[in-house]
Write a protein that holds these residues in place. Structure first.
Motif, PDB file in Angstrom:
ATOM      1  N   TYR A   1       0.832  -1.208   0.000  1.00  0.00           N
ATOM      2  CA  TYR A   1       0.000   0.000   0.000  1.00  0.00           C
ATOM      3  C   TYR A   1       0.866   1.258   0.000  1.00  0.00           C
ATOM      4  O   TYR A   1       0.653   2.181  -0.794  1.00  0.00           O
ATOM      5  CB  TYR A   1      -0.904  -0.013   1.231  1.00  0.00           C
ATOM      6  CG  TYR A   1      -1.915   1.110   1.277  1.00  0.00           C
ATOM      7  CD1 TYR A   1      -3.209   0.924   0.782  1.00  0.00           C
ATOM      8  CD2 TYR A   1      -1.590   2.348   1.812  1.00  0.00           C
ATOM      9  CE1 TYR A   1      -4.137   1.945   0.829  1.00  0.00           C
ATOM     10  CE2 TYR A   1      -2.513   3.378   1.861  1.00  0.00           C
ATOM     11  CZ  TYR A   1      -3.780   3.176   1.368  1.00  0.00           C
ATOM     12  OH  TYR A   1      -4.697   4.199   1.406  1.00  0.00           O
ATOM     13  N   LEU A   2       1.854   1.282   0.870  1.00  0.00           N
ATOM     14  CA  LEU A   2       2.719   2.454   0.963  1.00  0.00           C
ATOM     15  C   LEU A   2       3.570   2.611  -0.292  1.00  0.00           C
ATOM     16  O   LEU A   2       3.811   3.739  -0.756  1.00  0.00           O
ATOM     17  CB  LEU A   2       3.616   2.344   2.198  1.00  0.00           C
ATOM     18  CG  LEU A   2       2.903   2.365   3.551  1.00  0.00           C
ATOM     19  CD1 LEU A   2       3.902   2.144   4.679  1.00  0.00           C
ATOM     20  CD2 LEU A   2       2.160   3.681   3.759  1.00  0.00           C
ATOM     21  N   GLY A   3       4.021   1.497  -0.849  1.00  0.00           N
ATOM     22  CA  GLY A   3       4.825   1.560  -2.070  1.00  0.00           C
ATOM     23  C   GLY A   3       4.031   2.123  -3.235  1.00  0.00           C
ATOM     24  O   GLY A   3       4.551   2.928  -4.022  1.00  0.00           O
ATOM     25  N   ALA A   4       2.780   1.719  -3.348  1.00  0.00           N
ATOM     26  CA  ALA A   4       1.926   2.242  -4.420  1.00  0.00           C
ATOM     27  C   ALA A   4       1.690   3.734  -4.245  1.00  0.00           C
ATOM     28  O   ALA A   4       1.700   4.498  -5.224  1.00  0.00           O
ATOM     29  CB  ALA A   4       0.601   1.481  -4.439  1.00  0.00           C
ATOM     30  N   GLY A   5       1.480   4.161  -2.998  1.00  0.00           N
ATOM     31  CA  GLY A   5       1.276   5.589  -2.746  1.00  0.00           C
ATOM     32  C   GLY A   5       2.506   6.406  -3.091  1.00  0.00           C
ATOM     33  O   GLY A   5       2.399   7.486  -3.675  1.00  0.00           O
ATOM     34  N   LYS A   6       3.660   5.895  -2.745  1.00  0.00           N
ATOM     35  CA  LYS A   6       4.921   6.591  -3.055  1.00  0.00           C
ATOM     36  C   LYS A   6       5.117   6.693  -4.561  1.00  0.00           C
ATOM     37  O   LYS A   6       5.522   7.745  -5.090  1.00  0.00           O
ATOM     38  CB  LYS A   6       6.090   5.851  -2.418  1.00  0.00           C
ATOM     39  CG  LYS A   6       7.462   6.489  -2.644  1.00  0.00           C
ATOM     40  CD  LYS A   6       8.529   5.728  -1.873  1.00  0.00           C
ATOM     41  CE  LYS A   6       9.900   6.367  -2.037  1.00  0.00           C
ATOM     42  NZ  LYS A   6      10.417   6.184  -3.404  1.00  0.00           N
TER      43      LYS A   6
END
Length: 293
Positions: free
Chosen positions: A27-32
């Motif tokens: 999730y965090l990787g996609a947001g970044k």
């Protein structure tokens, strides 16, 4: 009710930790990645006391990477601490630092904690405290955690009675169903909190309406004869304790009912008290930390 070996329990808990960490990282990787696509050359400026134009600027990608690493470290620490708490009979001083997470990640962490604490056992006092502390650190409303806890308890009960129906013959299933009905009616009234247990009666009687009506009639007479092995009998006694106490009250009629069941199962007074007290304590802790709306 699945009977798991210590190795299976450990393996499942480790899988829960890995799954949650992977979900958070994804999730965090996609947001970044989205941020970098939309704002490829962005900088972040620290504002000093709200003064426009003040503060130092920094590369946005570096700041976001730092924040993501901080979140991942926090989640890993919480899950590791949860594993330690799940293996300890004593409360551990493992209160997490406050953390801001998107709602979807916060609920994923809480769901993982509930799943871990219900692997191979029922939720206990210390589990409720830990979940409450993490919910507070994430600023998640207790009602959100309560729904997850109730859902987990529902599946535990359903699994237990599914197992029981394979172990018992029709007559013994009928006797167990009568026990449940008598527990619900022990105080001579049916509280709304007890409605959820009615489904287990249907499970035992394989949703046969005629048998359900018969069990309802037979529950007006004396105690049924129930023959369960030691493990099933103990779990059933705990479960009946939960039923009579789920409305937050415990009167003399309910106490007398549990005493009769305990005697029928061959439990002396000490054994009954040793079984009832932890269940009562957990219900009180749950009600205090996750009150009904």
């Amino acid at each position: 009710m699945l009977i798991l070996s210590p190795q299976e329990i450990e393996s499942r808990k480790q899988a829960i930790i890995l799954k949650c960490n992977n979900e958070v990282a994804s999730y965090l990787g996609a947001g970044k990645e989205l941020f970098e696509i939309f704002f490829p050359s962005a900088t972040i400026k620290a504002v000093d006391n709200g003064k426009s134009g003040s503060g130092k600027s920094g590369n946005a990608e570096a700041v976001i990477s730092y924040k993501i690493k901080h979140i991942q470290t926090w989640v890993t620490e919480v899950l590791t601490n949860a594993l330690a708490q799940s293996l300890s009979e004593e409360p551990l001083d493992l209160i997490p630092a406050p953390m801001k997470l998107p709602q979807v990640l916060g609920t994923s962490v809480i769901a993982s904690l509930v799943e871990m604490f219900t692997t191979g056992k029922d939720l206990a006092d210390n589990d409720y405290y830990f979940i409450s502390d993490v919910s507070g650190a994430l600023s998640i409303d207790p009602s959100v955690a309560k729904k997850m806890i109730d859902q987990a308890n529902y599946h535990i009960r359903k699994e237990f009675f599914d197992t029981l129906t394979h172990y018992l013959d029709d007559e013994q299933s009928m006797q167990c169903a009568i026990l449940l009905i008598k527990a619900i009616r022990a105080d001579e009234e049916v509280h709304p909190a007890e409605f959820k247990y009615i489904e287990n009666i249907s499970q035992l009687l394989k949703n046969d309406q005629a048998k359900i009506e018969l069990a309802d009639e037979l529950a007006e007479s004396g105690m049924p004869k129930v023959f369960l092995n030691a493990e099933f009998a103990l779990y059933m006694f705990k479960y009946l304790t939960e039923i009579v106490m789920c409305d937050g009250e415990y009167d003399a009629r309910e106490s007398e009912f549990l005493q009769k069941v305990g005697n029928a199962f061959g439990y002396d007074k000490n054994k009954q008290d040793e079984t009832i007290q932890p269940v009562a304590g957990s219900l009180m802790v749950k009600a205090a930390l996750f009150p009904r709306a």
